[in-house]
Enzyme design. Structure first.
Site, PDB file in Angstrom:
ATOM      1  N   SER A 189       1.991   2.437  -2.837  1.00 37.48           N
ATOM      2  CA  SER A 189       2.834   1.390  -3.419  1.00 37.48           C
ATOM      3  C   SER A 189       3.097   0.267  -2.434  1.00 37.48           C
ATOM      4  CB  SER A 189       4.189   1.979  -3.832  1.00 37.48           C
ATOM      5  OG  SER A 189       4.024   3.020  -4.764  1.00 37.48           O
ATOM      6  N   CYS A 190       2.884   0.537  -1.163  1.00 37.89           N
ATOM      7  CA  CYS A 190       3.158  -0.429  -0.095  1.00 37.89           C
ATOM      8  C   CYS A 190       2.247  -1.643  -0.195  1.00 37.89           C
ATOM      9  CB  CYS A 190       2.940   0.214   1.273  1.00 37.89           C
ATOM     10  SG  CYS A 190       4.064   1.557   1.617  1.00 37.89           S
TER      11      CYS A 190
END
Length: 196
Positions: A40-41
């Site tokens: 998700s980063c």
């Protein structure tokens, strides 16, 4: 892990520095490659095209505070800090001219259903941040339902992205969930430099 045989020639040798969550590195070393793994980063890769100075950051916006005075929330301030830090370091090490910057962004995958699609919020944040600051994206690989390994050569600005197998997604998702619930996870004890 990306094998040396599957990499383009400019990535098959030299020193690799791993960029973990919260890190921001800048260099003009011709033989250096930055490497990170994203779920998700988001990682931004910023390079001064004239000075051949570039860098990479890595941040996770875990939750929004809902604060009325900050439309992105406390976690996005962390993302804004990470972006500002990287851009300022590249400007300081380079020509100091915003017009010479080339920006590429990666990540924002939805790999953990428990995280309420943090990846989509991260993508929205990074795009809005860059637009508000007057920067255009040179390229991006964002979204999807997979993790990525990103390699970036700060001197040349070349980037390589490999989409990871679903078995690796689960491990990355677990680490991101820990960060989202408890704050930043400690960095791994292993060396952060690998040799191809």
């Amino acid at each position: 892990m990306v094998s040396a045989k599957s990499l383009p020639p400019e990535f098959d040798r030299g020193v690799v520095t791993t960029v973990h969550q919260g890190d921001c590195y800048v260099s003009d070393d011709r033989d250096l490659t930055y490497s990170t793994v994203l779920g998700s980063c988001i990682s931004a890769c910023v390079r001064d095209r004239v000075a051949n100075v570039g860098g990479m950051n890595h941040f996770l916006l875990a939750e929004q505070s809902g604060s009325a005075r900050d439309r992105y929330g406390a976690s996005a301030r962390y993302g804004a800090f990470a972006m500002e830090q990287l851009i300022n370091k590249v400007l300081t090490g380079g020509t100091g001219k915003k017009a010479n910057l080339e920006i590429k962004v990666f990540g924002g995958g939805k790999i953990n259903a428990s995280l309420d699609d943090v990846g989509a919020k991260n993508i929205e944040f990074v795009r809005e941040f860059l637009t508000a600051e007057g920067y255009a994206l040179a390229s991006e690989d964002l979204g999807g339902t997979f993790a990525r390994r990103v390699l970036f050569k700060p001197h040349s600005g070349r980037a390589f992205v490999k989409r990871l197998e679903s078995s690796e997604n689960a491990s990355i998702a677990r680490r991101e969930l820990v960060v989202a619930r408890r704050g930043p996870a400690p960095k791994p004890a292993a060396d952060d430099i690998e040799l191809f």
